[in-house]
Design an enzyme around this catalytic site. Sequence first.
Site, PDB file in Angstrom:
ATOM      1  CE  LYS A 120      -1.740   1.797   3.677  1.00 28.22           C
ATOM      2  NZ  LYS A 120      -2.467   2.036   4.946  1.00 28.22           N
ATOM      3  CG  ASP A 138      -7.098   4.003   2.755  1.00 24.68           C
ATOM      4  OD1 ASP A 138      -8.045   3.715   1.980  1.00 24.68           O
ATOM      5  OD2 ASP A 138      -6.975   5.135   3.259  1.00 24.68           O
TER       6      ASP A 138
END
Length: 235
Positions: A120, A138
Site C-alpha cells: 500500500k 487503505d
Amino acid sequence: MNKAQIFDFFSRLAEANPAPQTELEYGNDYQLLVAVVLSAQATDVGVNKATRALFRDVRTPQQMADLGEDGLKQHIKTIGLFNAKAKNVIALSEILVRDFDGQVPQDRDTLTTLPGVGRKTANVVVNTAFGQEAFAVDTHIFRVGNRTGLAPGKTVLAVEQKLDKRVPAPFRRDAHHWLILHGRYVCKARRPECWRCIVADLCRYKPKTPAPGATSGTTAARARSRPVQAPSAKS
C-alpha cells in the site's frame, strides 16, 4: 456497477474535485515516503503535526540518518507505533543512501524491499510522487469499493486488482485520491452521508442513510440535486 456506471461514478468525482491530492504534507519524494510510512494506523492530521518541524530540518535520507533513531522519536512520539516506525525510517534512509544514491526508487517492487514499506505504501508513493497508475487500498478505499459495488473483494489485494481491472483510462491516475477522500468525508464507516453523496444513485448500498432529521425516504435523486464533495486537499 457496469462499465457505464463506473465511468459516470468517476466523472462525477472528477467534476467535483478536478485535482485531488494527498492530505499528507511533504516537500519532496523522500519526505512523502517517510510520511506514508508514518501514516500506518495513524491519521494524516496527526502525521502532519509531527512532521512539520521534522521536515523543516530533514529533507534527505542522509539528514535523517544523521538525526538518528532517538532524534526521530522525539519528533514522532505522538504517532502510534512510533518506536517501530522510527527504527524503520532510519533503516530505510540508510539503505537509500547506501544503495540508491539517496534517491527514492520509482519501482513498486523495489520500494517494498525497504523496511516498513508494504504494498500500500509503495502504491501511494509511485502514484503520488511519480504519477504511475496504482491503487493504494487503505481502509477507506476497501470500504468504498465494497459498499458501493465498484470493486468488491474480501481482501485488500482483491479490491486493488478489481480497481486495476475496472477503472477506465481517464481516471486511473487520480482514482486512489478520489476514493480515499470520498471514504474519509462522505462514505464514512459508521454513518455514510448518503444524503449529500454525488454518486448515491450509482451505489448499491441500501438503505441509504437519510439526512439528520429526515426520514428514511431520502433518495439518491435528492442527493444528486445537492452535489457536495470532499474538499481538495493541499500538499
